[in-house]
Write a protein that holds these residues in place. Sequence first.
Motif, PDB file in Angstrom:
ATOM      1  N   UNK A 191      25.274 -31.325 -22.623  1.00 18.36           N
ATOM      2  CA  UNK A 191      26.032 -31.723 -23.806  1.00 18.36           C
ATOM      3  C   UNK A 191      26.025 -33.238 -24.001  1.00 18.36           C
ATOM      4  N   UNK A 192      25.213 -33.938 -23.229  1.00 17.16           N
ATOM      5  CA  UNK A 192      25.184 -35.397 -23.304  1.00 17.16           C
ATOM      6  C   UNK A 192      24.101 -35.872 -24.265  1.00 17.16           C
TER       7      UNK A 192
ATOM      8  N   UNK B 258      20.145 -29.316 -26.581  1.00 17.55           N
ATOM      9  CA  UNK B 258      20.357 -30.524 -25.787  1.00 17.55           C
ATOM     10  C   UNK B 258      19.197 -30.890 -24.883  1.00 17.55           C
ATOM     11  N   UNK B 259      18.014 -30.348 -25.151  1.00 16.78           N
ATOM     12  CA  UNK B 259      16.850 -30.677 -24.346  1.00 16.78           C
ATOM     13  C   UNK B 259      15.982 -31.708 -25.058  1.00 16.78           C
TER      14      UNK B 259
ATOM     15  N   UNK C 267      22.227 -39.198 -14.731  1.00 15.96           N
ATOM     16  CA  UNK C 267      21.346 -38.298 -13.981  1.00 15.96           C
ATOM     17  C   UNK C 267      20.854 -37.193 -14.897  1.00 15.96           C
ATOM     18  N   UNK C 268      19.618 -36.766 -14.679  1.00 18.17           N
ATOM     19  CA  UNK C 268      19.036 -35.690 -15.458  1.00 18.17           C
ATOM     20  C   UNK C 268      18.118 -34.839 -14.575  1.00 18.17           C
ATOM     21  N   UNK C 269      17.779 -33.644 -15.067  1.00 18.69           N
ATOM     22  CA  UNK C 269      16.809 -32.771 -14.423  1.00 18.69           C
ATOM     23  C   UNK C 269      15.661 -32.524 -15.394  1.00 18.69           C
ATOM     24  N   UNK C 270      14.414 -32.517 -14.872  1.00 19.51           N
ATOM     25  CA  UNK C 270      13.263 -32.330 -15.752  1.00 19.51           C
ATOM     26  C   UNK C 270      12.359 -31.231 -15.217  1.00 19.51           C
ATOM     27  N   UNK C 271      11.602 -30.624 -16.126  1.00 18.50           N
ATOM     28  CA  UNK C 271      10.497 -29.716 -15.808  1.00 18.50           C
ATOM     29  C   UNK C 271       9.223 -30.291 -16.419  1.00 18.50           C
ATOM     30  N   UNK C 272       8.094 -30.075 -15.747  1.00 23.80           N
ATOM     31  CA  UNK C 272       6.806 -30.551 -16.241  1.00 23.80           C
ATOM     32  C   UNK C 272       5.818 -29.408 -16.306  1.00 23.80           C
ATOM     33  N   UNK C 273       5.135 -29.272 -17.451  1.00 24.67           N
ATOM     34  CA  UNK C 273       4.103 -28.251 -17.642  1.00 24.67           C
ATOM     35  C   UNK C 273       2.836 -28.911 -18.158  1.00 24.67           C
TER      36      UNK C 273
END
Length: 229
Positions: free
Chosen positions: A132-133, A49-50, A76-82
């Motif tokens: 799960x969205x 689900x990513x 709404x969502x949460x993110x990581x940045x690399x």
Amino acid sequence: MLKTDFRDLRIRDKTDNPVPWLAASNLPMLRPDLLKSLDIVQNTTTDSGQSMIIIRNDLKDKIDGFYIRFRNAAVSRTINLSGSHDGNKWYSIIENVSLERRFIQDRDSFLENISFPLSSYTFYRVIIYNGKNDPLDILSVQKRISRDLPAPHALVENPPVTFIRKDSNKVSRIRVENPHRFHISHLGMQVKAPRYFKRQVDILAGNLLVGNFTVSSEFLVSSQSAPAE
């Protein structure tokens, strides 16, 4: 009293003939010449689900942020940045960044500004945690090309409003009334008590949901349902 996209603005000369005009602004949303598209080399959704997008910054410019254009979605969502120099070995830049529920009404997409410490990586990887969205519809990624920082745009305050507050067992309802039909793009909240709190807030205009966000004692968020004009 104008509409937010100025569609009802008319300018006429001394002989009362309409004069063509263009809206000029230092806001990136209204100045597309200040933005340059970045290549999206990968845009996939994993089985967990990513959503993962990998962005290439060909010129290896030092950048401290970019804009992701999403199709309108009140979620709404949460993110990581690399970041990475070769696209294989990745290094963390920012983590657990919240994308609050936000959308605009005058077009079917909006820009989300992702800010981070100044970096010179060739590749940037954004991971969006959907759970799960369904994933968000990512349309493009752009960066600012102008280093001339514009003067801050101060918000124009409307005349004082009146409000009525009603509290039930678990819900507080605040009815805010404008003295006239002034446009609103930001709402400011001041919380005196309790000292520690976290609440979900819905904003409705009539029966239409126009904003949804969270306020907490750790990070007080101002709702923005459209770019400030």
